[in-house]
Design a protein around this motif. Structure first.
Motif, mmCIF file in Angstrom:
data_model
loop_
_atom_site.group_PDB
_atom_site.id
_atom_site.type_symbol
_atom_site.label_atom_id
_atom_site.label_comp_id
_atom_site.label_asym_id
_atom_site.label_seq_id
_atom_site.Cartn_x
_atom_site.Cartn_y
_atom_site.Cartn_z
ATOM 1 N N TYR A 121 -2.734 13.835 -15.019
ATOM 2 C CA TYR A 121 -2.493 12.613 -14.260
ATOM 3 C C TYR A 121 -1.007 12.299 -14.272
ATOM 4 C CZ TYR A 121 -2.096 7.678 -13.135
ATOM 5 O OH TYR A 121 -1.737 6.488 -12.576
ATOM 6 N N MET A 122 -0.483 12.011 -13.129
ATOM 7 C CA MET A 122 0.884 11.493 -13.000
ATOM 8 C C MET A 122 0.823 10.319 -12.046
ATOM 9 S SD MET A 122 2.823 13.232 -14.981
ATOM 10 C CE MET A 122 4.416 12.678 -14.446
ATOM 11 N N GLU A 123 1.544 9.281 -12.396
ATOM 12 C CA GLU A 123 1.540 8.091 -11.551
ATOM 13 C C GLU A 123 2.207 8.399 -10.216
ATOM 14 O OE1 GLU A 123 5.212 8.237 -13.975
ATOM 15 O OE2 GLU A 123 3.099 8.378 -14.485
ATOM 16 N N GLY A 124 1.742 7.710 -9.175
ATOM 17 C CA GLY A 124 2.286 7.901 -7.836
ATOM 18 C C GLY A 124 3.354 6.872 -7.521
ATOM 19 N N ASN A 125 3.960 7.029 -6.363
ATOM 20 C CA ASN A 125 4.999 6.084 -5.960
ATOM 21 C C ASN A 125 4.815 5.634 -4.512
ATOM 22 O OD1 ASN A 125 5.715 8.350 -4.566
ATOM 23 N ND2 ASN A 125 7.778 8.501 -5.388
ATOM 24 N N THR A 126 3.578 5.668 -4.047
ATOM 25 C CA THR A 126 3.313 5.294 -2.655
ATOM 26 C C THR A 126 2.837 3.855 -2.512
ATOM 27 O OG1 THR A 126 1.064 6.181 -2.824
ATOM 28 C CG2 THR A 126 2.767 7.679 -1.995
ATOM 29 N N GLY A 127 2.878 3.103 -3.585
ATOM 30 C CA GLY A 127 2.409 1.724 -3.519
ATOM 31 C C GLY A 127 0.900 1.651 -3.582
ATOM 32 N N HIS A 128 0.348 0.643 -2.952
ATOM 33 C CA HIS A 128 -1.102 0.401 -2.966
ATOM 34 C C HIS A 128 -1.571 0.134 -1.540
ATOM 35 C CE1 HIS A 128 0.303 -0.337 -7.038
ATOM 36 N NE2 HIS A 128 -0.888 0.108 -7.411
ATOM 37 N N PRO A 129 -1.474 1.154 -0.677
ATOM 38 C CA PRO A 129 -1.810 0.934 0.733
ATOM 39 C C PRO A 129 -3.293 0.699 0.949
ATOM 40 C CG PRO A 129 -1.447 3.267 0.337
ATOM 41 C CD PRO A 129 -1.090 2.540 -0.945
ATOM 42 N N VAL A 130 -3.570 -0.099 1.948
ATOM 43 C CA VAL A 130 -4.932 -0.345 2.409
ATOM 44 C C VAL A 130 -4.990 0.181 3.839
ATOM 45 C CG1 VAL A 130 -6.585 -2.149 3.049
ATOM 46 C CG2 VAL A 130 -5.318 -2.317 0.904
ATOM 47 N N PHE A 131 -6.028 0.936 4.124
ATOM 48 C CA PHE A 131 -6.179 1.560 5.436
ATOM 49 C C PHE A 131 -7.219 0.792 6.246
ATOM 50 C CE2 PHE A 131 -4.929 4.623 2.257
ATOM 51 C CZ PHE A 131 -3.818 5.208 2.837
ATOM 52 N N GLU A 132 -6.801 0.259 7.377
ATOM 53 C CA GLU A 132 -7.728 -0.471 8.235
ATOM 54 C C GLU A 132 -8.421 0.514 9.151
ATOM 55 O OE1 GLU A 132 -8.019 -4.419 11.061
ATOM 56 O OE2 GLU A 132 -6.078 -3.833 10.246
ATOM 57 N N THR A 133 -9.728 0.646 8.998
ATOM 58 C CA THR A 133 -10.519 1.548 9.826
ATOM 59 C C THR A 133 -11.400 0.712 10.752
ATOM 60 O OG1 THR A 133 -12.485 1.672 8.398
ATOM 61 C CG2 THR A 133 -10.627 3.125 7.833
ATOM 62 N N ALA A 134 -12.154 1.374 11.581
ATOM 63 C CA ALA A 134 -13.074 0.667 12.476
ATOM 64 C C ALA A 134 -14.182 -0.027 11.694
ATOM 65 C CB ALA A 134 -13.680 1.656 13.473
ATOM 66 N N TYR A 135 -14.389 0.378 10.443
ATOM 67 C CA TYR A 135 -15.513 -0.130 9.660
ATOM 68 C C TYR A 135 -15.117 -1.102 8.556
ATOM 69 C CZ TYR A 135 -17.515 3.789 12.095
ATOM 70 O OH TYR A 135 -17.889 4.659 13.065
ATOM 71 N N SER A 136 -13.954 -0.898 7.973
ATOM 72 C CA SER A 136 -13.560 -1.708 6.822
ATOM 73 C C SER A 136 -12.099 -1.452 6.481
ATOM 74 C CB SER A 136 -14.433 -1.324 5.621
ATOM 75 O OG SER A 136 -14.045 -2.046 4.481
ATOM 76 N N LYS A 137 -11.563 -2.321 5.657
ATOM 77 C CA LYS A 137 -10.235 -2.088 5.082
ATOM 78 C C LYS A 137 -10.469 -1.414 3.736
ATOM 79 C CE LYS A 137 -8.146 -6.036 7.331
ATOM 80 N NZ LYS A 137 -7.646 -7.418 7.155
ATOM 81 N N ILE A 138 -10.020 -0.157 3.629
ATOM 82 C CA ILE A 138 -10.324 0.646 2.447
ATOM 83 C C ILE A 138 -9.049 1.037 1.702
ATOM 84 C CG2 ILE A 138 -12.448 1.538 3.474
ATOM 85 C CD1 ILE A 138 -10.934 4.205 3.923
ATOM 86 N N ALA A 139 -9.228 1.332 0.423
ATOM 87 C CA ALA A 139 -8.132 1.814 -0.414
ATOM 88 C C ALA A 139 -8.681 2.855 -1.377
ATOM 89 C CB ALA A 139 -7.505 0.651 -1.181
ATOM 90 N N ILE A 140 -7.776 3.605 -1.982
ATOM 91 C CA ILE A 140 -8.170 4.657 -2.916
ATOM 92 C C ILE A 140 -7.378 4.505 -4.203
ATOM 93 C CG2 ILE A 140 -8.394 7.137 -3.279
ATOM 94 C CD1 ILE A 140 -8.308 7.374 -0.162
ATOM 95 N N ASN A 141 -8.088 4.262 -5.284
ATOM 96 C CA ASN A 141 -7.495 4.151 -6.621
ATOM 97 C C ASN A 141 -7.881 5.419 -7.369
ATOM 98 O OD1 ASN A 141 -6.173 3.099 -8.826
ATOM 99 N ND2 ASN A 141 -7.788 1.675 -9.383
ATOM 100 N N ILE A 142 -6.994 6.377 -7.407
ATOM 101 C CA ILE A 142 -7.350 7.714 -7.886
ATOM 102 C C ILE A 142 -7.474 7.769 -9.407
ATOM 103 C CG2 ILE A 142 -6.620 10.131 -7.983
ATOM 104 C CD1 ILE A 142 -5.482 9.740 -5.176
ATOM 105 N N CYS A 143 -8.596 8.256 -9.853
ATOM 106 C CA CYS A 143 -8.938 8.624 -11.224
ATOM 107 C C CYS A 143 -8.364 7.702 -12.290
ATOM 108 C CB CYS A 143 -8.531 10.072 -11.465
ATOM 109 S SG CYS A 143 -9.363 10.842 -12.880
#
Length: 178
Positions: free
Chosen positions: A1-23
């Motif tokens: 595991y290594m920490e990322g540097n892309t922030g905490h984006p939320v993706f707005e899709t046709a169904y929901s606003k989703i995010a991914i918190n990896i492992c």
């Protein structure tokens, strides 16, 4: 595991606003909070996690995040044991081995109202289909109104001081300890 540097984006899709918190990111409560602050309705937490240390936390972390941030969490963990051709050590003093241990599965979905689905199996692959009423996110936010009682200005100040090299914790000492 290594920490990322892309922030905490939320993706707005046709169904929901989703995010991914990896492992491993699930062990950091502020990751969960940042996704909530960015408007997530569902946070997926894909994991490849073995037992011992983390298994007792598995049923708690994602559920707590769903409650505290008024969104759904899909807590996803693989199952089985992956064996490698060459032995390796894990810097834990144990003898060299060819696997990380058993990935304990137990995937589930947690809701903002503290409910959750039953877990999938620990020892075999499975598929979960869950119906999520996204209106529940707003209903829970309106009912509990955690944002109204939060002290974000104080948290921001504390975090700003915490990252400084001369940080001093706010500890009030019991006078009887003198």
């Amino acid at each position: 595991y290594m920490e990322g540097n892309t922030g905490h984006p939320v993706f707005e899709t046709a169904y929901s606003k989703i995010a991914i918190n990896i492992c491993y990111g699930r062990h950091h409560p502020m990751n969960w909070q940042a996704f909530g602050m960015n408007g997530a309705e569902i946070v997926f937490n894909p994991s490849a996690t073995v037992g011992e240390l983390s298994e007792p936390m598995w049923g708690i972390e994602a559920r707590n995040a769903a409650i505290a941030n008024s969104y759904f969490v899909a807590a996803i963990n693989r199952v089985g044991t992956e064996v490698f051709p060459n032995e390796f050590t894990s810097a834990d003093g144990k003898p060299a081995h060819k696997d990380f241990g058993h990935f304990y599965g137990g995937s589930y979905v947690a809701a903002p109202d503290a409910s959750r689905t039953p877990s999938l199996a620990r020892h075999k692959d499975g598929l979960m289909v869950a119906e999520l009423d996204l209106n529940l996110c707003r209903q829970v936010k309106d009912k509990w109104d955690f944002r109204m009682t939060a002290r974000y200005d104080m948290y921001a100040d504390l975090l700003n001081r915490y990252v400084q090299h001369d940080f001093k914790p706010q500890v009030i000492k019991d006078p009887s300890l003198n």
